[in-house]
Design a protein around this motif. Structure first.
Motif, PDB file in Angstrom:
ATOM      1  N   LYS A 284      -9.031  -3.843  -7.818  1.00  0.00           N
ATOM      2  CA  LYS A 284      -9.132  -4.102  -6.390  1.00  0.00           C
ATOM      3  C   LYS A 284     -10.451  -4.784  -6.046  1.00  0.00           C
ATOM      4  CE  LYS A 284      -8.696  -1.850  -1.881  1.00  0.00           C
ATOM      5  NZ  LYS A 284      -7.701  -2.827  -1.394  1.00  0.00           N
TER       6      LYS A 284
ATOM      7  N   PRO B  75      -0.528   1.388  -6.874  1.00  0.00           N
ATOM      8  CA  PRO B  75      -0.433   2.312  -8.009  1.00  0.00           C
ATOM      9  C   PRO B  75      -1.817   2.572  -8.607  1.00  0.00           C
ATOM     10  CG  PRO B  75       1.229   0.595  -8.159  1.00  0.00           C
ATOM     11  CD  PRO B  75       0.317   0.195  -7.048  1.00  0.00           C
ATOM     12  N   ASN B  76      -2.019   3.737  -9.167  1.00  0.00           N
ATOM     13  CA  ASN B  76      -3.343   4.119  -9.691  1.00  0.00           C
ATOM     14  C   ASN B  76      -3.856   3.162 -10.758  1.00  0.00           C
ATOM     15  OD1 ASN B  76      -3.485   6.344  -8.009  1.00  0.00           O
ATOM     16  ND2 ASN B  76      -2.514   7.727  -9.497  1.00  0.00           N
ATOM     17  N   ASP B  77      -2.968   2.651 -11.589  1.00  0.00           N
ATOM     18  CA  ASP B  77      -3.433   1.779 -12.669  1.00  0.00           C
ATOM     19  C   ASP B  77      -3.796   0.375 -12.177  1.00  0.00           C
ATOM     20  OD1 ASP B  77      -0.839   1.230 -12.069  1.00  0.00           O
ATOM     21  OD2 ASP B  77      -0.070   1.450 -14.103  1.00  0.00           O
TER      22      ASP B  77
ATOM     23  N   ASN C  62      -1.467  -5.135 -17.156  1.00  0.00           N
ATOM     24  CA  ASN C  62      -1.027  -4.721 -15.824  1.00  0.00           C
ATOM     25  C   ASN C  62      -0.730  -5.890 -14.882  1.00  0.00           C
ATOM     26  OD1 ASN C  62      -1.155  -1.827 -16.137  1.00  0.00           O
ATOM     27  ND2 ASN C  62      -3.396  -2.019 -16.152  1.00  0.00           N
TER      28      ASN C  62
ATOM     29  N   LEU D  22      -5.817   0.175  -9.266  1.00  0.00           N
ATOM     30  CA  LEU D  22      -6.989   0.369  -8.424  1.00  0.00           C
ATOM     31  C   LEU D  22      -8.246  -0.263  -9.026  1.00  0.00           C
ATOM     32  CD1 LEU D  22      -6.444   4.074  -7.239  1.00  0.00           C
ATOM     33  CD2 LEU D  22      -6.089   1.958  -5.933  1.00  0.00           C
ATOM     34  N   ARG D  23      -8.323  -0.285 -10.337  1.00  0.00           N
ATOM     35  CA  ARG D  23      -9.515  -0.829 -10.993  1.00  0.00           C
ATOM     36  C   ARG D  23      -9.666  -2.338 -10.784  1.00  0.00           C
ATOM     37  NH1 ARG D  23      -8.658  -2.894 -16.268  1.00  0.00           N
ATOM     38  NH2 ARG D  23     -10.721  -2.151 -16.862  1.00  0.00           N
TER      39      ARG D  23
ATOM     40  N   GLU E 286       0.845  -1.198   0.000  1.00  0.00           N
ATOM     41  CA  GLU E 286       0.000   0.000   0.000  1.00  0.00           C
ATOM     42  C   GLU E 286       0.883   1.252   0.000  1.00  0.00           C
ATOM     43  OE1 GLU E 286      -3.144   0.063  -0.346  1.00  0.00           O
ATOM     44  OE2 GLU E 286      -3.875  -1.927   0.194  1.00  0.00           O
TER      45      GLU E 286
END
Length: 301
Positions: free
Chosen positions: A193, A186-188, A214, A190-191, A183
């Protein structure tokens, strides 16, 4: 002493029989006695005749039942199912409901607590959703999906493994579940999760398909990795939040190897099975097992 004088003769006994009383001095009774004897003799003849007839009929019934009885292996290999799901027959068999000789070694199924047939591996249980016997294929999905229909998170699942080599994957890909991730993500990532609020467990953090661009980044950021086989369609290779459960529920297809002789056996009225001693296919016909089919030229065991 002459003991013979005290022993009544057969004629004397007949004279004092309760059924027929003979008075030696009363000659008028002689015609009646003769008629009674004739009647008794005739009655005995009819009694013997009908008793013999009853015995013959009884024997015929026993022979008829024996000749019409089917072979016990034919009866045992009748197709069956659990409360839900497809009919199960050769090369599969249900433990506890069908005999092992009704299927191949390793093709045993069991009825799960939800009433569906299941196949087990060392890591997971899989629901058998349908079976195509002509195509020799069947579709399964992880039983963890069925056991958590009302929950937001899946129970812990493990890597997919097949129990025997006779099963082959069809158009399957891997869905990776990654946990113990660093934690913040990375932003890419998050989708991908997987959110499990309120669950007191080692949550699954990410769900990514193996062809997703990714995936490698997720593997670098997470310590725990589980790969589950799935079948993806179209752009589902890029999973969005919440889609992983639908993909797991769809499951994946497997092919299996089986005897080509079963179709002949079934076409001729038999039920397919397996000889565990000779390790050969057997056709269980109503009268007896045969190597191929139930016709006269198919041979005998």
């Amino acid at each position: 002493m002459d003991y013979g004088r005290n022993i009544p003769s057969a004629v004397d006994s007949l004279q004092y029989s309760p059924q027929i009383l003979i008075n030696k001095e009363n000659t008028e009774n002689q015609p009646f006695v003769s008629e009674a004897w004739n009647s008794l003799h005739q009655s005995m003849k009819y009694t013997v005749f009908f008793t013999s007839l009853d015995i013959c009929v009884f024997c015929l019934i026993l022979l008829s039942r024996k000749s019409s009885a089917t072979d016990f292996r034919y009866d045992a290999c009748l197709s069956k199912n659990c409360d839900n799901g497809p009919k199960i027959k050769f090369p599969f068999y249900i433990e506890g409901l069908q005999k092992s000789y009704c299927g191949y070694p390793g093709f045993h199924l069991k009825c799960g607590k939800h009433g569906y047939p299941m196949i087990s591996s060392t890591e997971n249980d899989y629901i058998v959703e349908n079976i195509s016997y002509p195509r020799r294929s069947f579709r399964v999905y992880n039983a963890a999906v069925l056991s958590n229909l009302n929950g937001r998170c899946l129970p812990q699942i493990r890597n997919t493994t097949l129990p025997i080599r006779e099963f082959q994957y069809v158009n399957a890909t891997s869905l990776y579940f990654l946990s113990n991730c660093i934690e913040p993500l990375p932003n890419d990532l998050l989708r991908y999760k997987v959110d499990c609020p309120g669950e007191k467990r080692d949550n699954l953090d990410l769900a990514i398909c193996d062809k997703d661009e990714n995936l490698q980044k997720g593997l670098k950021n997470c310590e725990k990795i589980v790969a589950a086989l799935v079948e993806v369609h179209g752009d589902e290779e890029r999973i969005v939040v919440g889609e992983y459960k639908k993909i797991l529920r769809r499951g994946f297809e497997l092919n299996y190897s089986s005897s080509s002789e079963c179709s002949t056996c079934e076409r001729e009225g038999g039920r397919c099975g397996f000889n565990t001693t000779t390790l050969m296919f057997r056709c269980f016909c109503p009268d007896r097992p045969r190597p191929l089919g139930c016709s006269a030229d198919s041979g005998m065991l």
